[in-house]
Structure formats: C-alpha cells, structure tokens
Design an enzyme around this catalytic site. Structure first.
Site, PDB file in Angstrom:
ATOM      1  NE  ARG A 161      33.056  39.091  44.074  1.00 43.75           N
ATOM      2  CZ  ARG A 161      31.500  39.292  44.376  1.00 43.75           C
ATOM      3  NH1 ARG A 161      31.239  40.192  45.392  1.00 43.75           N
ATOM      4  NH2 ARG A 161      30.337  38.571  43.832  1.00 43.75           N
ATOM      5  CB  SER A 212      35.727  35.495  38.738  1.00 46.53           C
ATOM      6  OG  SER A 212      34.420  34.778  38.759  1.00 46.53           O
ATOM      7  CD  GLU A 306      36.331  38.312  41.809  1.00 44.18           C
ATOM      8  OE1 GLU A 306      35.511  38.768  40.870  1.00 44.18           O
ATOM      9  OE2 GLU A 306      35.777  37.671  42.637  1.00 44.18           O
TER      10      GLU A 306
END
Ligand SMILES: Cc1cc2nc3c(=O)[nH]c(=O)nc-3n(C[C@H](O)[C@H](O)[C@H](O)COP(=O)(O)OP(=O)(O)OC[C@H]3O[C@@H](n4cnc5c(N)ncnc54)[C@H](O)[C@@H]3O)c2cc1C
Length: 311
Positions: A161, A212, A306
């Site tokens: 990520r 998320s 994130e």
C-alpha cells in the site's frame, strides 16, 4: 484552444467516498495532459497550493476544507498493443479491468471492485486477494513539475500500500503502461464477478467509507522484541499472505460497533470506519487516535493509516 472550468468553493464531501470535508477554494478536472500544465500554472500564478485527486476513495478530507486548487485527473486514454496496454490515469479501475478481461488480458481480475482511478491505485499500490497493481505495471508516465517523463516499475518503489509517489508529492501520474498474461475472457469475467460478490459482503454498496482505515501488519517487518510481545497474545492463524489484519487487532480491543459522533466502526469489521450521515473529519480522527492507542497498549503495535488525510 484549451477551455477549462475552474469551479470555486467545491465541497470535498462531494469528491470523496467518505462524504465528509469542507470546501476547496478551487477545483478543476483535467482531461488532457496539456491541460495539467495550465492548471498548475494557474495555481502558481495565484500562489495557491494544489492537491491531485482521483475518485477520492482513500481520502479523509478536513472539515476546514482545502485552501488551494484541487486537480482531478480525468485523462482517459486507452491504447492496446498486443499484451501491452497504455491507460490514462483518470480511468476508473473497474471499467479498465472489465475492458481487459473482455480482451483476455489476465493479471488484474482479482482487483475488480476496488473503487477509484488508475492513478489512485498506483499511488497506494492498491491490491486485494494477494494481487497488487504493481505486478502488471511496466512503467508510469508522470509530470514532474517541468516535463512529462516515464518512470520504470523498479523506480516506483512499490511496497505494501505504498509507492515512491507518496514521497515525491510533485510527481503527478498521467498514465501507465501495463503488461498482461493471456486467459479466456469468460474465465476472467467470472473471477472478477465472484470477487465483487465476495467484496460486497464487507462493503455494502453505497456505504460512505474510505475502504480499510489502517494498513495490515507485515509480520516479517516486525522487530524481534515486538514479535515477542505480540505472538503470545494473538491467534497466529489470522496471519494471511504474511500479514496480520489490522481488523483483527482492532476487534480484539473492542472496535466493532464503536462510534464517535456520526462516524461508526462496522459491526462486522473492525477496520471499516464509515460515515452514518453527518460525520466529520474531527470525529473520525478522534476514533482513529483512540483505536491506535488501544492497539498499541494491548499489542505493542503502532497502526498506520492506509487512508490519506487531505487538508
Ligand atoms: C469501499 C472501498 C473498498 C476499498 N477496497 C480497497 C482494496 O481492496 N484494496 C485497496 O488497495 N484499496 C481499497 N480501497 C481504497 C481505495 O479505493 C484505493 O486506495 C484507490 O486506489 C484510491 O483511488 P482513488 O482514485 O480514489 O484515489 P484518491 O482517493 O482520489 O487519492 C488517493 C491518493 O492518491 C493520490 N493521487 C490520486 N491521483 C493521483 C495522480 N494522478 N498523481 C499522483 N497522485 C495521485 C492522491 O493525492 C491521494 O493521496 C477501498 C476504498 C473503498 C471506498
């Protein structure tokens, strides 16, 4: 002649899937590479900050808004050459996957259902079910503030990520070249359909959320002392693809169903923060700090967002 519409006082809540945020002073959508230079010149002439946005599906925008110019990249080129495809940064990821599935180009079918644009996916090296966008990228085309140029995959510094684009804030992604395998279109279409069905169990369509909230934990990157403290406290069967889900740790500290104002943690998933209507960035940050604190105290793990904060 280039005609671009600069809008004033654009609500960020309308540009993000979480549906929160104050107003941006200016907003423009850029549909061609050359328009990007015009937008940046406008920001520079007015001595304004600028921020590049895709579909806003990974963003928590400030309640105070953004004093500056929001540049939405809407470049939608698509060129196929054998198994190689060049795609404009503003293409919707799912539309792109549907298109390449139909052409029998394999590699990204399990990413179907991740919202957002090609650029947003590259920026955060988006992925799901063991696949990440970096696996099929050969090179990325950027504007570096002076000129358009290509960055090879190996120079993008992709990680879980993350990518080098998070460090080089002046690099604007305008397109990318991909290389794919071959498979029967019907098989690819089925994999994508099944994936979307599976995803909808977690993300009900229309839910106001940024995906998320926290990143999962890469177990091999944990320091030995942290591992030693963590392992006796967790169910190690929860580790998947080498990652310990942040949702599991959050659930262990009672996150499910918690709320701060109109921001709630889903009853079915500890890492899913959503806006129940009228939520604010203040509420979500408060909840995030509280959750991080609990996880740190109980497991010695520092959760990392994130989501990207804007403004
Ligand atoms: C319901 C839901 C499910 C999700 N599931 C997943 C998932 O399974 N896996 C996953 O990885 N993510 C997931 N996400 C998060 C999100 O969809 C991804 O991060 C997505 O790739 C973001 O794309 P975007 O176009 O919306 O980017 P935005 O949210 O608009 O922007 C994200 C970041 O990218 C930067 N950026 C955008 N465009 C450019 C550009 N042209 N040049 C440089 N920087 C740029 C922005 O400045 C920002 O920092 C989910 C989100 C939602 C709402």
């Amino acid at each position: 002649m280039i005609i671009m519409r600069f809008e004033k006082e654009k609500p960020l809540s309308k540009l993000t899937t979480l549906g929160i945020g104050g107003k941006a002073s200016f907003f423009v959508e850029v549909k061609k590479e050359e328009d990007l230079k015009v937008a940046l010149r406008e920001a520079s002439d007015k001595k304004m900050d600028w921020y590049v946005l895709g579909s806003g599906s990974n963003i928590v925008a400030s309640d105070k808004g953004f004093e500056g110019l929001i540049i939405k990249i809407g470049i939608k080129d698509f060129k196929k050459n054998g198994r190689r495809v060049y795609v404009g940064a503003g293409n919707n990821l799912l539309d792109f996957i549907k298109k390449i599935n139909g052409l029998g180009l394999a590699g990204m079918e399990k990413m179907a259902g991740i919202p957002g644009t090609i650029a947003g996916a590259i920026y955060g090296n988006a992925g799901a079910y063991g696949t990440e966008i970096r696996e099929n990228i050969t090179r990325v085309k950027i504007f570096d503030g002076e000129k358009f140029r290509w960055i090879k995959n190996s120079e993008c510094r992709f990680g879980y990520r993350t990518s080098g684009f998070k460090k080089n804030k002046d690099w604007i992604i305008v397109g990318a070249e991909f290389s794919f395998g071959k498979r029967k279109p019907a098989e690819l279409v089925k994999i994508s359909r099944d994936t979307i069905k599976l995803r909808e169990k977690k993300y009900k369509p229309g839910l106001l959320c940024p995906g998320s909230f926290f990143k999962n934990i890469i177990v091999k990157n944990l320091k030995p002392a942290v591992r030693k403290e963590l392992f006796p406290k967790i169910d190690r069967a929860k580790i998947m693809y080498g990652k310990l889900p942040a949702g599991y740790l959050l659930e262990e500290v009672g996150a499910k169903g918690m709320s701060s104002g109109k921001i709630k943690v889903a009853e079915h998933h500890g890492n899913l923060f959503y806006n129940a209507g009228g939520g604010t960035a203040h509420d979500i940050k408060k909840l995030a700090v509280m959750m991080k604190d609990r996880v740190l105290k109980k497991f010695g793990i520092n959760l990392e967002e994130e989501v990207q904060y804007l403004g």
